[in-house]
Design a protein around this motif. Structure first.
Motif, short mmCIF file in Angstrom:
data_model
loop_
_atom_site.label_atom_id
_atom_site.label_comp_id
_atom_site.label_asym_id
_atom_site.label_seq_id
_atom_site.Cartn_x
_atom_site.Cartn_y
_atom_site.Cartn_z
N HIS A 92 27.19 77.45 -47.17
CA HIS A 92 26.79 78.85 -47.32
C HIS A 92 25.78 79.23 -46.24
O HIS A 92 25.90 80.28 -45.62
N SER A 93 24.80 78.37 -46.00
CA SER A 93 23.78 78.66 -44.98
C SER A 93 24.42 78.83 -43.60
O SER A 93 24.07 79.74 -42.84
N PHE A 94 25.36 77.96 -43.28
CA PHE A 94 26.05 78.05 -42.00
C PHE A 94 26.85 79.35 -41.92
O PHE A 94 26.80 80.06 -40.92
N SER A 95 27.57 79.68 -42.98
CA SER A 95 28.38 80.90 -43.00
C SER A 95 27.52 82.14 -42.87
O SER A 95 27.86 83.08 -42.15
N MET A 119 26.30 82.47 -39.30
CA MET A 119 27.38 82.96 -38.43
C MET A 119 27.59 84.46 -38.63
O MET A 119 27.76 85.20 -37.66
N ALA A 120 27.60 84.90 -39.88
CA ALA A 120 27.80 86.32 -40.16
C ALA A 120 26.68 87.16 -39.54
O ALA A 120 26.93 88.22 -38.98
N GLU A 121 25.45 86.67 -39.64
CA GLU A 121 24.33 87.38 -39.04
C GLU A 121 24.45 87.39 -37.52
O GLU A 121 24.21 88.42 -36.88
N GLU A 122 24.80 86.25 -36.94
CA GLU A 122 24.93 86.15 -35.48
C GLU A 122 26.02 87.08 -34.96
O GLU A 122 25.88 87.69 -33.90
N GLY A 161 29.02 90.03 -44.00
CA GLY A 161 30.35 89.61 -44.41
C GLY A 161 30.51 89.52 -45.92
O GLY A 161 31.40 88.85 -46.42
N GLY A 162 29.63 90.20 -46.65
CA GLY A 162 29.71 90.18 -48.11
C GLY A 162 29.07 88.95 -48.74
O GLY A 162 29.16 88.77 -49.96
N LEU A 163 28.43 88.12 -47.94
CA LEU A 163 27.78 86.91 -48.48
C LEU A 163 26.44 87.27 -49.12
O LEU A 163 25.67 88.03 -48.55
N PRO A 164 26.15 86.69 -50.28
CA PRO A 164 24.84 86.91 -50.88
C PRO A 164 23.77 86.15 -50.09
O PRO A 164 24.07 85.22 -49.35
N ALA A 165 22.52 86.54 -50.27
CA ALA A 165 21.41 85.89 -49.56
C ALA A 165 21.26 84.43 -49.97
O ALA A 165 20.90 83.59 -49.16
#
Length: 48
Positions: free
Chosen positions: A21-24, A27-30, A37-41
């Motif tokens: 999750h942290s990696f994803s 990446m979404a932030e970068e 990308g719809g990922l929760p914090a």
């Protein structure tokens, strides 16, 4: 042949999911994805 994990397997699964999750999220932030990308914090670790 790989050995089965030792210790608390559920904790190991949670740790791997947290790293993924942290990696994803990074990446979404970068990539400047809208709303990350719809990922929760924080990762949601539900077991079905």
């Amino acid at each position: 042949m790989p050995k089965p994990p030792e210790g608390d397997v559920e904790a190991l699964v949670d740790a791997y999911a947290t790293v993924a999750h942290s990696f994803s999220l990074a990446m979404a932030e970068e990539l400047r994805c809208e709303k990350n990308g719809g990922l929760p914090a924080k990762p949601v670790l539900n077991r079905a």
